[in-house]
Write a protein that holds these residues in place. Structure first.
Motif, PDB file in Angstrom:
ATOM      1  N   UNK A  62      23.828  -0.900 -26.398  1.00  7.27           N
ATOM      2  CA  UNK A  62      24.083  -0.452 -27.760  1.00  7.27           C
ATOM      3  C   UNK A  62      25.356  -1.126 -28.256  1.00  7.27           C
ATOM      4  N   UNK A  63      25.434  -1.379 -29.539  1.00 12.57           N
ATOM      5  CA  UNK A  63      26.620  -2.009 -30.123  1.00 12.57           C
ATOM      6  C   UNK A  63      27.840  -1.100 -29.951  1.00 12.57           C
ATOM      7  N   UNK A  64      28.990  -1.725 -29.775  1.00  9.19           N
ATOM      8  CA  UNK A  64      30.228  -0.986 -29.512  1.00  9.19           C
ATOM      9  C   UNK A  64      30.577   0.009 -30.620  1.00  9.19           C
ATOM     10  N   UNK A  65      30.441  -0.337 -31.908  1.00 10.23           N
ATOM     11  CA  UNK A  65      30.787   0.668 -32.931  1.00 10.23           C
ATOM     12  C   UNK A  65      29.953   1.947 -32.852  1.00 10.23           C
ATOM     13  N   UNK A  66      28.704   1.823 -32.449  1.00 10.89           N
ATOM     14  CA  UNK A  66      27.880   3.037 -32.289  1.00 10.89           C
ATOM     15  C   UNK A  66      28.351   3.868 -31.101  1.00 10.89           C
ATOM     16  N   UNK A  67      28.736   3.197 -30.034  1.00 12.33           N
ATOM     17  CA  UNK A  67      29.257   3.917 -28.868  1.00 12.33           C
ATOM     18  C   UNK A  67      30.569   4.597 -29.235  1.00 12.33           C
ATOM     19  N   UNK A  68      31.418   3.915 -29.980  1.00 13.82           N
ATOM     20  CA  UNK A  68      32.699   4.500 -30.381  1.00 13.82           C
ATOM     21  C   UNK A  68      32.502   5.678 -31.331  1.00 13.82           C
ATOM     22  N   UNK A  69      31.516   5.588 -32.196  1.00  5.56           N
ATOM     23  CA  UNK A  69      31.220   6.728 -33.070  1.00  5.56           C
ATOM     24  C   UNK A  69      30.763   7.923 -32.241  1.00  5.56           C
TER      25      UNK A  69
END
Length: 145
Positions: free
Chosen positions: A18-25
């Motif tokens: 999964x893309x990092x911004x989605x993981x960070x969200x």
């Protein structure tokens, strides 16, 4: 006229992370929800329990993330831990060794989750690719001509 086109041009043996911004969200929202849940049920004076729960969250998020998302995941979980799990709530502080240890624990948990996922996906891909070629023919013996 509508033309149907396949979305993938072949088998992907290893799922894409999964893309990092989605993981960070997910880390930001999940950490806030978990800390709020812990503060509501157990109380706000137990940072050890909050660290354990947030480490599990970081490891679970690491299962679907890239290695590059681990530092951001650890920092976002640490912000919720430091800001809301220890009194006074809403105040960010830095207590040298303690916070460095907390960041290291959260970062390690995210890395362990990511590494476990990569190893599991690689093993599954190896099994699928090995099964696709079929059994190898046996070596011919001296009387098999």
């Amino acid at each position: 006229m509508i033309e149907w086109v396949p979305l993938a041009s072949g088998a992907r043996p290893v799922p894409r992370p999964v893309a990092a911004p989605l993981v960070w969200a997910g880390a930001f929202g999940g950490a806030l929800v978990l800390v709020a849940l812990l503060n509501g049920t157990v109380g706000s004076g137990r940072p050890g329990l909050a660290l354990l729960v947030l480490s599990v969250l970081a490891a679970l998020l690491g299962l679907c993330a890239r290695f590059t998302a681990a530092p951001g995941t650890a920092v976002l979980c640490w912000l919720s831990l430091n800001g809301f799990a220890i009194p006074p709530a809403g105040v960010l502080t830095w207590t040298g060794r303690r916070d460095a240890l907390w960041l290291a624990c959260l970062f390690g948990a995210a890395l362990v989750g990511t590494a476990l996922a990569r190893v599991a996906h690689a093993r599954a891909a190896y099994r699928r690719l090995g099964a696709a070629t079929g059994p190898e023919s046996p070596e011919p013996g001296p009387g098999d001509f």
